[in-house]
Design an enzyme around this catalytic site. Structure first.
Site, mmCIF file in Angstrom:
data_model
loop_
_atom_site.group_PDB
_atom_site.id
_atom_site.type_symbol
_atom_site.label_atom_id
_atom_site.label_comp_id
_atom_site.label_asym_id
_atom_site.label_seq_id
_atom_site.Cartn_x
_atom_site.Cartn_y
_atom_site.Cartn_z
ATOM 1 N N ALA A 114 8.390 -26.311 -10.667
ATOM 2 C CA ALA A 114 7.489 -25.651 -11.217
ATOM 3 C C ALA A 114 7.301 -25.872 -12.656
ATOM 4 C CB ALA A 114 7.825 -24.145 -10.727
ATOM 5 N N TYR A 115 8.493 -25.787 -13.303
ATOM 6 C CA TYR A 115 8.426 -25.913 -14.809
ATOM 7 C C TYR A 115 7.768 -27.351 -15.303
ATOM 8 C CZ TYR A 115 10.176 -25.980 -19.406
ATOM 9 O OH TYR A 115 10.127 -26.023 -20.948
ATOM 10 N N GLY A 116 8.300 -28.226 -14.630
ATOM 11 C CA GLY A 116 7.571 -29.538 -14.887
ATOM 12 C C GLY A 116 6.352 -29.858 -14.425
ATOM 13 N N SER A 118 4.044 -27.226 -14.579
ATOM 14 C CA SER A 118 3.606 -26.422 -15.537
ATOM 15 C C SER A 118 3.169 -26.921 -16.839
ATOM 16 C CB SER A 118 3.991 -24.883 -15.546
ATOM 17 O OG SER A 118 5.189 -25.025 -16.337
#
Length: 179
Positions: A114-116, A118
């Site tokens: 999810a972080y990557g 985003s």
């Protein structure tokens, strides 16, 4: 914010601080309006708010976690950069917008997709902004930090396995420092 404000005020710099939940559109709109009102104009905006929550594996990543990361890291940046663009184009004075992305956007982030994702979205947003707003003298760039020793990476810093497997591949062979 208070420490930074004191340090900058001591240098004779006019400073405005505010606490804003960037995932809430109206809070961003109101804070940007306050900044313009009190400062007269905004020349530089840095969309730096970000969170990172992973999961034991991609297969266990919950949609609620994914959406929370997207709300802050993508929508928060969108609201911030959009308000800056509106102001900079309307005042016809150019400006600079920066989005703080991450190397996770292009190198992958196991158990932190999810972080990557985003941060990949943020890079694409910044590229589009730079093309569209160049004619108004507005520059837009992304910064892609690597592994930086911050509160957000505290658990990884404490993991010997992580340090052996990941930090050993960092060209400088150590955690980056925020400064």
């Amino acid at each position: 914010n208070d420490a930074a404000k004191s340090a900058l005020a001591g240098l004779g710099v006019k400073v405005l601080t505010s606490k804003v939940d960037v995932s809430q559109e109206q809070q961003v709109i109101d804070a940007f309006g306050q900044a313009v009102k009190e400062m007269g104009r905004v020349d530089t905006v840095i969309a730096n708010a970000g969170i990172g929550f992973g999961a034991p594996s991609f297969m266990e990543l919950k949609i609620e976690t994914f959406r929370k990361v997207m709300n802050v890291n993508v929508e928060g940046a969108f609201f911030t950069l959009r308000e800056a663009a509106r102001h900079m184009v309307a005042r016809e004075g150019g400006g600079s917008m920066v989005g703080v992305a991450s190397l996770a956007a292009i190198e992958g982030a196991a158990r932190n997709q999810a972080y990557g994702a985003s941060k990949g979205a943020l890079i694409s947003m910044i590229k589009g902004i730079s093309v569209e707003l160049a004619r108004y003298g507005v520059r837009a760039n992304a910064i892609l930090p690597g592994w930086i020793a911050t509160d957000m990476t505290e658990a990884s810093q404490a993991s010997q396995k992580f340090n052996d497997n990941v930090i050993g591949r960092v060209p400088i062979r150590r955690w980056g420092q925020p400064e």
